[in-house]
Design a protein around this motif. Structure first.
Motif, short mmCIF file in Angstrom:
data_model
loop_
_atom_site.label_atom_id
_atom_site.label_comp_id
_atom_site.label_asym_id
_atom_site.label_seq_id
_atom_site.Cartn_x
_atom_site.Cartn_y
_atom_site.Cartn_z
N ALA A 282 0.52 -1.15 0.11
CA ALA A 282 0.11 -0.21 -0.13
C ALA A 282 1.41 1.13 -0.32
O ALA A 282 0.17 2.71 -0.08
CB ALA A 282 -1.59 -0.21 1.37
N THR A 283 1.81 0.99 0.47
CA THR A 283 2.95 2.61 0.86
C THR A 283 3.37 2.43 -0.72
O THR A 283 4.00 4.00 -0.63
CB THR A 283 3.84 2.50 1.92
N SER A 284 4.21 1.65 -0.93
CA SER A 284 5.29 1.86 -2.38
C SER A 284 4.37 1.90 -3.59
O SER A 284 4.86 2.80 -4.13
CB SER A 284 5.97 0.18 -1.71
N ALA A 285 3.46 1.54 -2.97
CA ALA A 285 2.50 1.59 -4.43
C ALA A 285 2.62 3.48 -5.33
O ALA A 285 1.73 4.14 -3.86
CB ALA A 285 1.67 1.38 -4.53
#
Lengths: 404, 404
Positions: A282-285
């Motif tokens: 969720a954070t890296s996308a």
């Protein structure tokens, strides 16, 4: 009145769909053409480019007489459930014919395939199960299982429209419904085409062109009826966008970061521990597409992931859908729009209809319809707030009536 | 080393806070000033104007030696729970003094009030319960109950800082903690002031000025240390905004429209059937403020509604918070920042500390800390995605160390 049903998404309505409507009427000599149409989100797990009402208008202005909504619970599902919902709706409407487009174009191979499948069901299911346990995706596993069970295939079930068509056939024959089945050959385009090369182009290629920064108006207009073009433009003028997954990325991201893995696992389509990968990525996308790329594996196909994301976005749980999947008849028929012929047909059916007609929301809604209302509200979320309010009002107002 | 604790929000750090730090050091002769600071969301149910790290820097650059995070579970709560969390944290840090600002400015009235309250507890509670059942809001009911129970009040508990101060006193004396209590008089401003009239102005009035389209730089700079101004500007330059409820309105709206009333009722602060009004007003509200105006009643005060909205936004359930409210000691101490004095103090405490120090997230987090991570992610949601990623990294990086 003799009626023929078509199962459609019209995303958007194009020349191929126009051909389908005309051919269906010609082959079946139907007085009324009924379209069973998905609403806000579609079978491959995507938001519809414009809302259900503008797509209903496109249909009514191009020869369809009656547009009925395929409930979300069936619309954003695998082909088996999708077909089940659509066929059961047609049956509830007393539709005596169905006509679908297929790569095959002939009905006999579907019938033969059904017979063979039935005879070899247990062997097929055994093989399928074993292939799935080896980590194959469902489409790949079912293809291989078929090749092993039935070496001489009568139907090419690697083709998407043959798969869907077969699902209609299977549902009708399994439930022994009094519906005559017809198919016409899809012409000039492949379902997955992304380029426009002909006046009959795939909806995918038309959308790709529409979303281009400098899209070719000429190319687009050559592939769709003028009325479709008018509705597309009118929608964009009204709300500012054509819907695209990237518009929903902020909401989807927000939804995933604040849900626990346990809660995520309750959502329809979140299976086999993917909730952990969802949280991690969720954070890296950086965008919806980027997120999809990070999640995609052999087992999690693009379509499966997109459908899962639609259910996460709309917060649709397994528990909510489980009882609905077991429905043997449709609890209601929701009319999105009709012309005078469609209206006449509905009046004719009033006394012998199987399910109640619904055109507005009420306070005491069936759970299936309550999901629909929520999904519509989520669908309009990317619009400015005042426009959301305006669009959501249509959902409560009732069907479109096109005088002709 | 002798330490004195302050319970703060620093939203933003202003001249009044600077006075508080200096006076606390003078009165208590403390070697180290510890600030127990709320993180992303504040007691009155608002997002902090800038994130916890920029507010930590403001504090460290203005005389605070050590900044500890008050967990979300206590920070966005009524004064009783807020005080409980703060005081228990100070105790876990072996802090022997506390100094709070109050309208009263003298500690004796607090002590007398505590004694009287204890003596007349059952009568007070009985009266309170009866007033609440008549539909009064909690603040109004407790005020009236006090007037009835103790006609000769030693303390004006209609004043917000007296209320909060009394909560610290009550928690310390109830739990019999070895913490000496001091208070200083708040000067030149009222907590609820919205206009700047003096170099010591309320945080509310400073934020109001900051959010004006044409804010007076001169007025603002006269009320805050230069270091605060620098941090405010640096944050806005880095991420593009100062946080405001309206930034969260699209997410809050999305969250409410897709949740069922049953699910809403599980959320902390959603009580007495307000979930139904929440759903009804979700469509008609045009902005966060408009929504608040539509929901506000005598019983649902502005602060209570805002806190409820924070918990809805962060999806914090009653079930998640219930066990935490019963905690008798803090499960961890999270260091947000320190200078060399603060660091020395922490080293001194390592062997005799009551709770473990935490400066980074780990995979095996305490539930309280897991909430904190989620809340931070939600706090940064209004930022562009690449900036969210950048800011969230700080949460995992550990405390700020300010060399002086």
């Amino acid at each position: 009145m003799k009626s023929c049903g078509l199962v459609v998404e019209y995303n958007p309505f194009h020349n191929g769909h126009l051909y389908h409507v005309k051919e269906a009427r010609k082959i079946t000599q139907a007085d009324v053409i009924i379209a069973i149409m998905s609403g806000s989100f579609l079978q491959r797990g995507e938001p519809a480019i414009v809302d259900k009402y503008h797509r209903t208008k496109m249909a009514l202005q191009s020869g369809v007489d009656l547009v009925i909504e395929l409930p979300y619970a069936f619309a954003v599902q695998n082909s088996r459930l999708f077909a089940k919902g659509a066929v059961q709706l047609l049956h509830a409407l007393n539709s005596t014919h169905i006509c679908f487009g297929s790569e095959s174009g002939k009905i006999d191979p579907f019938m033969t395939h059904y017979k063979h499948m039935k005879q070899n069901k247990s062997q097929y299911q055994h093989t399928l199960k074993s292939l799935l346990s080896q980590g194959l995706s469902f489409p790949a596993a079912s293809k291989h299982a078929l090749e092993i069970t039935l070496p001489e295939l009568s139907l090419d079930i690697t083709k998407p429209n043959n798969i869907l068509g077969f699902s209609y056939v299977k549902e009708i024959l399994d439930a022994n419904l009094p519906i005559q089945i017809h198919t016409i050959k899809r012409i000039h385009n492949d379902y997955h085409d992304v380029k426009i090369t002909n006046s009959i182009a795939s909806a995918t290629s038309i959308r790709t062109e529409l979303f281009k920064e400098k899209s070719s108006q000429q190319a687009i207009q050559s592939t769709i009826p003028q009325t479709t073009h008018k509705q597309l433009m009118s929608y964009k003028k009204k709300v500012g966008i054509w819907h695209h997954w990237e518009h929903y990325f902020p909401y989807l991201h927000y939804q995933v970061i604040k849900m626990s893995t346990n809660d995520l696992a309750q959502i329809e389509g979140v299976d086999e521990g993917i909730e952990h990968r969802l949280k991690r990525t969720a954070t890296s996308a950086n965008s919806f597409t980027d997120w999809m790329e990070q999640l995609k594996t052999k087992r999690y196909t693009w379509t499966r992931l997109q459908r899962m994301f639609v259910h996460i976005l709309t917060h649709t749980t397994k528990q909510q859908l489980e009882p609905l999947k077991e429905l043997n008849k449709m609890p209601y028929i929701r009319v999105l729009g009709m012309n005078t012929i469609g209206q006449k047909y509905l009046n004719e059916q009033r006394n012998r209809r199987i399910a109640p007609f619904i055109s507005r929301y009420s306070s005491n809604m069936h759970p299936l319809l309550a999901i629909e209302e929520k999904v519509s509200r989520v669908y309009y979320c990317p619009l400015p707030h005042n426009k959301q309010k305006k669009m959501i009002r249509q959902e409560f107002r009732g069907p479109i009536i096109e005088r002709n």
